[in-house]
Enzyme design. Structure first.
Site, PDB file in Angstrom:
ATOM      1  CG  LEU A 144      -1.754   0.834   0.935  1.00  0.00           C
ATOM      2  CD1 LEU A 144      -2.437   1.160   0.144  1.00  0.00           C
ATOM      3  CD2 LEU A 144      -3.124   1.163   2.801  1.00  0.00           C
ATOM      4  CD  GLU A 177      -4.255  -3.198  -0.580  1.00  0.00           C
ATOM      5  OE1 GLU A 177      -3.597  -2.414   0.361  1.00  0.00           O
ATOM      6  OE2 GLU A 177      -4.389  -4.734  -0.183  1.00  0.00           O
TER       7      GLU A 177
HETATM    8  N1  CO8 Z   1       4.906  -6.270   8.580  1.00  0.00           N
HETATM    9  C1  CO8 Z   1       5.217  -6.484   9.880  1.00  0.00           C
HETATM   10  N2  CO8 Z   1       6.907  -6.821  10.125  1.00  0.00           N
HETATM   11  C2  CO8 Z   1       7.364  -6.604   9.000  1.00  0.00           C
HETATM   12  C3  CO8 Z   1       7.067  -5.921   7.573  1.00  0.00           C
HETATM   13  C4  CO8 Z   1       5.722  -6.098   7.768  1.00  0.00           C
HETATM   14  N3  CO8 Z   1       5.298  -5.808   6.578  1.00  0.00           N
HETATM   15  N4  CO8 Z   1       8.092  -6.677   7.172  1.00  0.00           N
HETATM   16  C5  CO8 Z   1       8.973  -6.518   8.003  1.00  0.00           C
HETATM   17  N5  CO8 Z   1       8.915  -6.326   9.543  1.00  0.00           N
HETATM   18  C6  CO8 Z   1       9.446  -6.701  10.019  1.00  0.00           C
HETATM   19  C7  CO8 Z   1      10.411  -8.239   9.909  1.00  0.00           C
HETATM   20  O1  CO8 Z   1       9.469  -8.787  10.953  1.00  0.00           O
HETATM   21  C8  CO8 Z   1      11.773  -8.448  10.894  1.00  0.00           C
HETATM   22  O2  CO8 Z   1      11.125  -8.123  12.544  1.00  0.00           O
HETATM   23  P1  CO8 Z   1      12.142  -8.584  13.383  1.00  0.00           P
HETATM   24  O3  CO8 Z   1      13.555  -8.317  13.100  1.00  0.00           O
HETATM   25  O4  CO8 Z   1      11.387  -7.984  15.109  1.00  0.00           O
HETATM   26  O5  CO8 Z   1      11.932 -10.335  13.076  1.00  0.00           O
HETATM   27  C9  CO8 Z   1      12.315  -6.822  10.010  1.00  0.00           C
HETATM   28  O6  CO8 Z   1      10.929  -5.979   9.713  1.00  0.00           O
HETATM   29  C10 CO8 Z   1      13.436  -6.966   9.433  1.00  0.00           C
HETATM   30  O7  CO8 Z   1      12.667  -7.335   8.382  1.00  0.00           O
HETATM   31  P2  CO8 Z   1      13.116  -8.914   7.366  1.00  0.00           P
HETATM   32  O8  CO8 Z   1      14.304  -9.542   8.802  1.00  0.00           O
HETATM   33  O9  CO8 Z   1      12.624  -9.091   6.832  1.00  0.00           O
HETATM   34  O10 CO8 Z   1      14.647  -7.754   6.765  1.00  0.00           O
HETATM   35  P3  CO8 Z   1      14.486  -8.736   5.554  1.00  0.00           P
HETATM   36  O11 CO8 Z   1      15.848  -7.128   4.691  1.00  0.00           O
HETATM   37  O12 CO8 Z   1      15.345  -9.982   5.245  1.00  0.00           O
HETATM   38  O13 CO8 Z   1      13.826  -8.711   4.522  1.00  0.00           O
HETATM   39  C11 CO8 Z   1      11.752  -8.036   3.153  1.00  0.00           C
HETATM   40  C12 CO8 Z   1      12.809  -7.655   3.646  1.00  0.00           C
HETATM   41  C13 CO8 Z   1      11.796  -8.672   1.987  1.00  0.00           C
HETATM   42  C14 CO8 Z   1      10.660  -6.287   3.002  1.00  0.00           C
HETATM   43  C15 CO8 Z   1      10.667  -9.192   4.195  1.00  0.00           C
HETATM   44  O14 CO8 Z   1      10.570  -8.161   5.935  1.00  0.00           O
HETATM   45  C16 CO8 Z   1       9.569  -8.434   3.104  1.00  0.00           C
HETATM   46  O15 CO8 Z   1       8.749  -9.333   2.840  1.00  0.00           O
HETATM   47  N6  CO8 Z   1       8.292  -8.621   4.864  1.00  0.00           N
HETATM   48  C17 CO8 Z   1       6.608  -8.161   3.247  1.00  0.00           C
HETATM   49  C18 CO8 Z   1       6.334  -7.171   3.301  1.00  0.00           C
HETATM   50  C19 CO8 Z   1       4.803  -6.966   2.728  1.00  0.00           C
HETATM   51  O16 CO8 Z   1       4.110  -8.198   2.392  1.00  0.00           O
HETATM   52  N7  CO8 Z   1       3.999  -6.547   3.378  1.00  0.00           N
HETATM   53  C20 CO8 Z   1       2.356  -5.533   3.078  1.00  0.00           C
HETATM   54  C21 CO8 Z   1       1.997  -5.283   2.196  1.00  0.00           C
HETATM   55  S1  CO8 Z   1       0.544  -5.635   0.845  1.00  0.00           S
HETATM   56  C22 CO8 Z   1       0.201  -4.014   1.643  1.00  0.00           C
HETATM   57  O17 CO8 Z   1       1.016  -2.984   1.920  1.00  0.00           O
HETATM   58  C23 CO8 Z   1      -1.269  -4.201   1.641  1.00  0.00           C
HETATM   59  C24 CO8 Z   1      -2.229  -4.948   2.287  1.00  0.00           C
HETATM   60  C25 CO8 Z   1      -3.329  -4.836   2.679  1.00  0.00           C
HETATM   61  C26 CO8 Z   1      -3.906  -4.745   4.311  1.00  0.00           C
HETATM   62  C27 CO8 Z   1      -5.016  -4.168   4.331  1.00  0.00           C
HETATM   63  C28 CO8 Z   1      -5.432  -5.035   6.529  1.00  0.00           C
HETATM   64  C29 CO8 Z   1      -5.846  -4.218   7.947  1.00  0.00           C
END
Ligand code: CO8
Length: 299
Positions: A144, A177
């Protein structure tokens, strides 16, 4: 106090703002608002979660956007961030999502408010913003937040080699989105927009620069995100310093006239389809898998 609040305390020139930030708890300091001269500055300040925003934090962002829009005496609104990511999109571990009664999680009652209304509102706030909307992009942008980023006027990136944008909706059982189905096409061209949305592939900084999305980049030369943010602030405020304010704002309205129709159309179509996906139930499972670290996006 947390270290970021302290950093802001050190950086800020305004004693009033410094005092405010100094006394903030981590939770209060998650998204920050400040007015510096003729600029309103909104800062994502959740670097430990890569600036992923939960429902409350997107709401706060929207309220700050409303405030910036009405702020007397500002010409520009600057969105900036902290740490290594601009924003990792929606927070998949959002308490609002994880703690909710499982029966509610598949109902219109829940998703109309938490998804449809919120996304339409936020997207409109970004699209209808009256001031020059600028993003200082310190790192990658996902989900988003990418949709919202595509609605700003000027994009400055710290390090092209570390930047990418990711619209992983197809990977999450969702659809575009933040009007991303219209803006990615307009800003990247059809082929790159298809790669982003149909294949959920990250679009590299170099590609984004080559197609003209990025106004300027800095080869990652600044020691910190804060230093980079300061530079973007200085460059853009210098650029509009001697221009006629009302002409700037009217030109923005004129530019916007051309895009309003397709962005507003995309916004309403996206949320209708998105609602269908939440009712179907696939994204809920994908979010749990992400939260449990069972899956991760391929970058
Ligand atoms: N949400 C929560 N925590 C997150 C997110 C996220 N989206 N992304 C990263 N983090 C956290 C990780 O859990 C980690 O926390 P911790 O150290 O406590 O374990 C910390 O941030 C660092 O992340 P990584 O260790 O994973 O870092 P990397 O560099 O290895 O990886 C990535 C980076 C590839 C970005 C990976 O973190 C990832 O895949 N993140 C997910 C991103 C994602 O899918 N976001 C959602 C997109 S969809 C959207 O935005 C619309 C959805 C509408 C939802 C409506 C709901 C009500």
């Amino acid at each position: 106090i947390n270290s970021m609040s302290y950093l802001y305390f050190s950086l800020s020139n305004s004693p009033k703002v410094s005092k405010l930030l100094y006394t903030m708890s981590d939770e209060e300091a998650d998204v920050l608002y400040e007015v510096r001269d003729r600029t309103a500055i909104i800062t994502f300040n959740i670097p430990s979660k890569l600036n992923a925003l939960n429902g409350e934090q997107y709401l706060k962002l929207g309220k700050f956007m409303e405030r910036a829009n009405e702020e007397e005496g500002t010409v520009m609104t600057l969105i900036q961030s902290t740490g290594r990511f601009f924003s990792a999109g929606a927070n998949f571990a959002d308490n609002g999502l994880m703690d909710v009664d499982p029966q509610l999680l598949f109902t219109h009652e829940y998703w109309l408010g938490k998804f449809v209304a919120r996304n339409v509102w936020l997207t409109n706030l970004f699209n209808d913003h009256k001031k020059i909307l600028v993003a200082a992009v310190n790192g990658p942008s996902i989900g988003l937040s990418t949709g919202l980023l595509m609605l700003v006027d000027l994009v400055y990136v710290h390090d092209l080699s570390k930047f990418y944008l990711l619209a992983p909706f197809a990977n999450l059982g969702l659809v575009a989105e933040g009007a991303a189905s219209a803006t990615l096409f307009a800003r990247l061209g059809w082929s790159k927009a298809s790669e982003a949305l149909l294949l959920a592939k990250p679009i590299s900084g170099a590609d984004c620069y080559n197609v003209g999305l990025i106004n300027k980049h800095y080869d990652g030369k600044f020691k910190s995100t804060e230093e980079f943010n300061q530079q973007v602030y200085k460059e853009v405020t210098d650029a509009f310093e001697n221009l006629h304010e009302d002409s700037i704002l009217q030109n923005k309205q004129l530019l916007k006239l051309n895009r309003d129709q397709y962005i507003n159309h995309a916004n309403s179509q996206e949320v209708m389809r998105g609602l269908g996906k939440w009712l179907e139930g696939v994204p809920q499972t994908r979010f749990v898998q992400l939260a449990n670290k069972d899956v991760k996006h391929k970058i």
